[in-house]
Design an enzyme around this catalytic site. Structure first.
Site, short mmCIF file in Angstrom:
data_model
loop_
_atom_site.label_atom_id
_atom_site.label_comp_id
_atom_site.label_asym_id
_atom_site.label_seq_id
_atom_site.Cartn_x
_atom_site.Cartn_y
_atom_site.Cartn_z
N LEU A 113 0.84 -1.20 0.00
CA LEU A 113 0.00 0.00 0.00
C LEU A 113 0.88 1.25 0.00
O LEU A 113 1.64 1.49 0.94
CB LEU A 113 -0.92 0.00 1.22
CG LEU A 113 -1.90 1.16 1.31
CD1 LEU A 113 -2.96 1.05 0.21
CD2 LEU A 113 -2.58 1.21 2.67
N HIS A 131 6.22 3.02 11.61
CA HIS A 131 6.79 4.21 11.00
C HIS A 131 5.71 5.30 10.95
O HIS A 131 4.53 5.00 10.73
CB HIS A 131 7.25 3.85 9.58
CG HIS A 131 8.08 4.91 8.92
ND1 HIS A 131 7.53 6.02 8.32
CD2 HIS A 131 9.43 5.00 8.77
CE1 HIS A 131 8.50 6.75 7.82
NE2 HIS A 131 9.66 6.17 8.08
#
Length: 337
Positions: free
Chosen positions: A126, A230
């Site tokens: 993605l 992240h």
């Protein structure tokens, strides 16, 4: 319009640029032209394959802005991971040390290298360009996959998982991996990502400890990175959590990002989506936005559209019908975005 469709060989340059832009922490797309081209070819073969159960298929999609033809994002599904090529994770477990006669008890968390998630279907790859992270595009790029899987259940596992990109510092380095690099695997974080990206995880089985590893023995920075994502991945994680995915038991071998899991039939999009027949109409659509997709394979199309729902039909304009590659009487699946 913004549409989602299967990738083609004509999209190679766009995919290569995404591999560069996404950075070395994004293992789905290594900056390797040969690997990327093979990934596209494998996807084309997967869409064309006539199968009755999940195998080694990998389905790769792109999001495209039809106003200028620009590919602005990617999204993927791996039908059954870790079967022919091992897929490793660390399993987080609790270990209790107890001494009755000293009346002492100590709980520890441990990491154990495992292949527990083998044969799961993995949603992956993605990526959405910053310029198009608006108007619900990110949600659509994630959620349409569940509709695609629900319409083609024989191609996928009942267990769906996703590996979330782990925490990285300002230099795009993983403090978790830095500790492993120092003590066990003397290869760089970038190189470990490259191997994972090309599906070669032999370094994990060859160099990582086979016995449970006590987390308390690791550096504080490594411990703090466990199950953290992240910053760029936080929106994707939030979307999956809303869909019913949970984390906590498994993490990535090199960046400690969480692996999130949910049964296909328990995914929110699958449970609330509707299937209706198409009726092409000149009726002005209302302003309620839906993600809609057709039921084709290689001719798959999805997009965000405004539409009118009746008891039996979904009313769409000829322009939308063309974008979704449907005609009167075809079936579409839709869900509010």
């Amino acid at each position: 319009m913004i549409i989602i469709r299967p990738i083609t060989l004509d999209d190679f340059d766009a995919l290569h640029q995404i591999a560069i832009d996404s950075g070395n922490g994004f293992t789905s797309f290594p900056d390797d032209r040969r690997v990327l081209k093979e990934r596209i070819k494998h996807s084309l073969q997967s869409f064309d394959a006539k199968i009755t159960e999940p195998g080694q298929q990998g389905y790769l999609f792109v999001m495209q802005d039809t106003s200028n033809g620009e590919v602005v994002g990617t999204s993927g599904i791996e039908a059954s991971v870790g079967v022919t090529t091992p897929l490793y994770h660390h399993r987080i477990e609790q270990c209790v040390h107890n001494s009755d006669h000293l009346k002492l008890r100590k709980e520890h968390q441990t990491l154990t290298l495992c292949t527990d998630l083998a044969a799961s279907t993995e949603i992956c790859s993605l990526y959405l360009k910053n310029s198009h992270r608006v108007n619900g595009n990110g949600r659509a790029l994630s959620r349409f996959r569940f509709m695609f899987m629900a319409n083609h259940k024989q191609r996928f596992s009942t267990k769906i998982m996703a590996e979330m990109r782990g925490y990285g510092d300002e230099n795009n380095q993983s403090p978790f991996w830095s500790w492993f690099e120092q003590h066990f695997c003397n290869i760089s974080f970038a190189l470990s990502n490259h191997y994972i990206g090309i599906g070669d995880m032999r370094f994990a089985s060859e160099l990582m400890p086979k016995c449970p590893l006590y987390i308390s023995l690791m550096s504080k920075s490594a411990r703090d990175a466990i199950n953290q994502v992240h910053p760029d991945t936080l929106p994707a994680l939030a979307l999956l959590e809303k869909e019913g995915f949970t984390s906590g038991d498994y993490i990535g071998v090199n960046d400690a990002g969480p692996a999130v899991i949910c049964a296909l039939e328990k995914i929110r999009t699958v449970m609330v989506s509707e299937t209706k027949r198409v009726k092409i109409s000149s009726v002005e659509p209302n302003q309620k936005k839906y993600i809609a997709c057709n039921h084709k394979l290689s001719g798959f199309r999805a997009g965000q559209i405004n539409l009118v729902l009746s008891r039996e039909y979904v009313l769409i304009t000829a322009e939308v019908a063309h974008a979704l590659d449907v005609i009167d009487g075809d079936w579409v699946t839709l869900v509010e975005n």
